[in-house]
Design a protein around this motif. Structure first.
Motif, PDB file in Angstrom:
ATOM      1  N   LEU A 173       0.839  -1.194   0.000  1.00 24.15           N
ATOM      2  CA  LEU A 173       0.000   0.000   0.000  1.00 24.15           C
ATOM      3  C   LEU A 173       0.878   1.250   0.000  1.00 24.15           C
ATOM      4  O   LEU A 173       1.949   1.276   0.604  1.00 24.15           O
ATOM      5  CB  LEU A 173      -0.918   0.003   1.222  1.00 24.15           C
ATOM      6  CG  LEU A 173      -2.026  -1.063   1.220  1.00 24.15           C
ATOM      7  CD1 LEU A 173      -2.738  -1.077   2.560  1.00 24.15           C
ATOM      8  CD2 LEU A 173      -3.020  -0.819   0.101  1.00 24.15           C
ATOM      9  N   THR A 174       0.410   2.276  -0.664  1.00 26.29           N
ATOM     10  CA  THR A 174       1.191   3.506  -0.773  1.00 26.29           C
ATOM     11  C   THR A 174       0.474   4.652  -0.078  1.00 26.29           C
ATOM     12  O   THR A 174      -0.733   4.603   0.150  1.00 26.29           O
ATOM     13  CB  THR A 174       1.432   3.880  -2.244  1.00 26.29           C
ATOM     14  OG1 THR A 174       0.166   4.007  -2.914  1.00 26.29           O
ATOM     15  CG2 THR A 174       2.257   2.798  -2.940  1.00 26.29           C
ATOM     16  N   SER A 175       1.225   5.695   0.260  1.00 24.78           N
ATOM     17  CA  SER A 175       0.640   6.839   0.934  1.00 24.78           C
ATOM     18  C   SER A 175      -0.128   7.700  -0.061  1.00 24.78           C
ATOM     19  O   SER A 175       0.044   7.603  -1.271  1.00 24.78           O
ATOM     20  CB  SER A 175       1.740   7.672   1.601  1.00 24.78           C
ATOM     21  OG  SER A 175       2.648   8.135   0.627  1.00 24.78           O
ATOM     22  N   THR A 212       1.908   5.751   5.027  1.00 25.49           N
ATOM     23  CA  THR A 212       2.221   4.352   5.238  1.00 25.49           C
ATOM     24  C   THR A 212       3.466   4.255   6.108  1.00 25.49           C
ATOM     25  O   THR A 212       4.550   4.684   5.720  1.00 25.49           O
ATOM     26  CB  THR A 212       2.468   3.637   3.890  1.00 25.49           C
ATOM     27  OG1 THR A 212       1.310   3.778   3.082  1.00 25.49           O
ATOM     28  CG2 THR A 212       2.757   2.173   4.107  1.00 25.49           C
ATOM     29  N   ASN A 215       5.728  -1.410   5.206  1.00 29.21           N
ATOM     30  CA  ASN A 215       5.234  -2.506   4.377  1.00 29.21           C
ATOM     31  C   ASN A 215       6.190  -3.673   4.517  1.00 29.21           C
ATOM     32  O   ASN A 215       7.407  -3.490   4.516  1.00 29.21           O
ATOM     33  CB  ASN A 215       5.155  -2.101   2.899  1.00 29.21           C
ATOM     34  CG  ASN A 215       3.845  -1.433   2.545  1.00 29.21           C
ATOM     35  OD1 ASN A 215       2.787  -1.957   2.861  1.00 29.21           O
ATOM     36  ND2 ASN A 215       3.910  -0.285   1.900  1.00 29.21           N
ATOM     37  N   SER A 220       0.773  -4.519   5.937  1.00 28.23           N
ATOM     38  CA  SER A 220       0.840  -3.068   5.735  1.00 28.23           C
ATOM     39  C   SER A 220       0.314  -2.383   6.991  1.00 28.23           C
ATOM     40  O   SER A 220      -0.701  -2.803   7.562  1.00 28.23           O
ATOM     41  CB  SER A 220       0.000  -2.624   4.526  1.00 28.23           C
ATOM     42  OG  SER A 220       0.643  -2.924   3.317  1.00 28.23           O
ATOM     43  N   PHE A 222      -0.624   1.520   8.211  1.00 29.10           N
ATOM     44  CA  PHE A 222      -0.716   2.910   7.777  1.00 29.10           C
ATOM     45  C   PHE A 222      -1.512   3.739   8.778  1.00 29.10           C
ATOM     46  O   PHE A 222      -2.327   3.211   9.537  1.00 29.10           O
ATOM     47  CB  PHE A 222      -1.302   3.036   6.365  1.00 29.10           C
ATOM     48  CG  PHE A 222      -2.577   2.285   6.117  1.00 29.10           C
ATOM     49  CD1 PHE A 222      -3.793   2.928   6.103  1.00 29.10           C
ATOM     50  CD2 PHE A 222      -2.555   0.924   5.853  1.00 29.10           C
ATOM     51  CE1 PHE A 222      -4.967   2.249   5.853  1.00 29.10           C
ATOM     52  CE2 PHE A 222      -3.732   0.229   5.587  1.00 29.10           C
ATOM     53  CZ  PHE A 222      -4.941   0.889   5.588  1.00 29.10           C
ATOM     54  N   THR A 247      -4.442   4.351  13.489  1.00 31.43           N
ATOM     55  CA  THR A 247      -3.461   3.436  12.910  1.00 31.43           C
ATOM     56  C   THR A 247      -4.178   2.150  12.511  1.00 31.43           C
ATOM     57  O   THR A 247      -4.877   1.539  13.335  1.00 31.43           O
ATOM     58  CB  THR A 247      -2.324   3.121  13.905  1.00 31.43           C
ATOM     59  OG1 THR A 247      -1.616   4.320  14.188  1.00 31.43           O
ATOM     60  CG2 THR A 247      -1.357   2.106  13.309  1.00 31.43           C
ATOM     61  N   THR A 249      -3.574  -1.611  10.908  1.00 30.23           N
ATOM     62  CA  THR A 249      -2.613  -2.661  10.573  1.00 30.23           C
ATOM     63  C   THR A 249      -3.352  -3.781   9.841  1.00 30.23           C
ATOM     64  O   THR A 249      -4.362  -4.295  10.344  1.00 30.23           O
ATOM     65  CB  THR A 249      -1.946  -3.232  11.832  1.00 30.23           C
ATOM     66  OG1 THR A 249      -1.336  -2.160  12.558  1.00 30.23           O
ATOM     67  CG2 THR A 249      -0.881  -4.257  11.467  1.00 30.23           C
TER      68      THR A 249
END
Length: 322
Positions: A173-175, A212, A215, A220, A222, A247, A249
Motif C-alpha cells: 500500500l502507498t501513501s 504508510t 510494508n 501493511s 498505515f 493506525t 494494521t
C-alpha cells in the motif's frame, strides 16, 4: 571359403525366421502374435503357453470390447473388472475405467476491504422543534443545531471517510489520500419568536492524510489522520472540529483450505465529541459514545479533549469458487 559363406546363409535364414511374426491361437479361437510381454501393450493381453521361445515370448491377443469397457487381463486393468463378459480364461475380464473428471482446484481470489469511519451527533442529544423535521440541540439563546437523528449503525454523519483496497495489495500500500472523504450537512435553526426556521444548511469540510508507516510481505501498517469542521457562519454559529488519529494494521494470509484472508486491526485516538464508529465491509467493528449528554458542552469541551481508542480487530475471509 565355402564354409564361411554357408554359415552366413544359415544365420541370415535364422534371422529371417525370427523377423517374421509368429501367429498363435488361444482358447476361444482368437488369434494373436507371439511377441515379448514387454511390447504387448493395453488393450491387448499376453497369454502364456502358446508360443515358442523364452517365457517372455507369449501370445499377444486383443480380446475386444465389452459393455462399457475393454476385455483385458485383470493384471492390466486400472479400473473395475467384471467376469463373464469376455472370451478366454477367467483372467480375461471386462475392465471399466472411470471417466469422471478430476475435481478442479479451488480458486481463491483476493477480495476487497472497505473501511468506513463515521463521526455523528446522535439524535438522543437533541429534541424536536415545532414544524421542523429531525432533532435539534441548543447552541445559544434562540439558535439550534441539527443532530444526525440516529444512533449507532450507519446513517447521516458530520464526518465520513472511506477507503477500499484489495487483500492482494496488502504489503504494498502507498501513501496518499485515504479514499473518499465527506462532510455531512449541518443546519442552524433560529427560534426567537416560537416559530423555528432553518437559517443555514450546508456541508462543512473534511481533510485527511494517509502515511504508510511500513510494508512487509503480507503486512501493511498505515496511519490516517482526519479532521472535519462543521458549523455555520453568522449569529450563534459554533464550529465542531472533529479529529481522528488512527493506525490501521493489515495482515494477509491463506488458510489450509486455500481461502485467502486479511486481519484488520484499529488503534489510535480521537476527540471526545461526538460519537464515532468504524465499519469493515458493512460490519461495524468499533463504536464510541460521547460522555457528554449536553451537545453544547460536548462542542465546547469534548472537542478539546482526546481519548484512546479501544484496539479492535476483524478478519475478512475471501470466498473461494470451484
Amino acid at each position: 571359403m565355402k564354409l564361411l559363406v554357408s554359415v552366413w546363409v544359415v544365420l541370415l535364414l535364422l534371422l529371417g525366421e525370427r523377423a517374421r511374426a509368429v501367429t498363435c491361437t488361444v482358447p476361444g479361437g482368437l488369434s494373436g502374435t507371439c511377441i515379448s510381454t514387454s511390447t504387448c501393450g493395453y488393450p491387448r493381453s499376453s497369454v502364456p503357453g502358446f508360443c515358442p521361445g523364452g517365457v517372455d515370448i507369449q501370445c499377444c491377443v486383443d480380446y475386444g470390447t465389452c459393455p462399457g469397457g475393454q476385455c483385458v487381463s485383470t493384471s492390466k486393468c486400472s479400473g473395475t473388472t467384471e467376469r463373464g463378459l469376455c472370451p478366454g480364461s477367467t483372467s480375461i475380464q471386462c475392465c471399466r475405467v472411470s471417466t469422471v473428471p478430476p475435481t478442479p482446484p479451488r480458486i481463491c481470489p483476493s477480495c476487497g476491504i472497505t473501511i468506513q469511519i463515521y463521526a455523528f451527533i446522535p439524535g438522543s442529544l437533541g429534541g424536536s422543534l415545532s414544524g421542523l423535521s429531525g432533532t435539534w440541540f441548543p447552541l445559544l439563546a434562540g439558535f439550534y443545531g441539527s443532530t444526525d437523528n440516529r444512533g449507532f449503525g450507519g446513517g447521516s454523519y458530520k464526518m465520513f471517510v472511506e477507503n477500499t483496497f484489495s487483500t492482494a495489495s496488502i504489503g504494498s500500500l502507498t501513501s496518499g489520500t485515504f479514499g473518499t472523504v465527506k462532510a455531512g450537512v449541518s443546519k442552524i435553526a433560529e427560534d426567537l419568536v416560537g416559530s423555528p426556521r432553518v437559517i443555514f444548511s450546508g456541508a462543512g469540510t473534511v481533510t485527511t492524510s494517509l502515511a504508510t508507516a511500513s510494508n512487509a510481505p503480507g503486512v501493511s501498517l498505515f496511519r490516517v489522520q482526519s479532521a472535519a469542521e462543521n458549523g455555520a457562519p453568522g449569529p450563534g454559529a459554533l464550529k465542531a472540529d472533529i479529529d481522528w488519529d488512527l493506525t490501521i494494521t493489515t495482515i494477509r494470509g491463506r488458510l489450509p483450505s486455500g481461502e485467502e484472508y486479511a486481519t484488520v486491526t484499529f488503534s489510535g485516538s480521537h476527540d471526545m465529541f461526538p460519537n464515532y464508529e468504524i465499519s469493515v465491509n458493512g460490519r461495524f467493528v468499533y463504536s464510541y459514545a460521547t460522555p457528554y449528554t449536553d451537545a453544547r458542552e460536548g462542542i465546547l469541551v469534548g472537542l478539546l479533549q482526546s481519548t484512546a481508542m479501544s484496539t479492535t480487530s476483524t478478519t475478512i475471509t475471501c470466498p473461494c469458487s470451484t
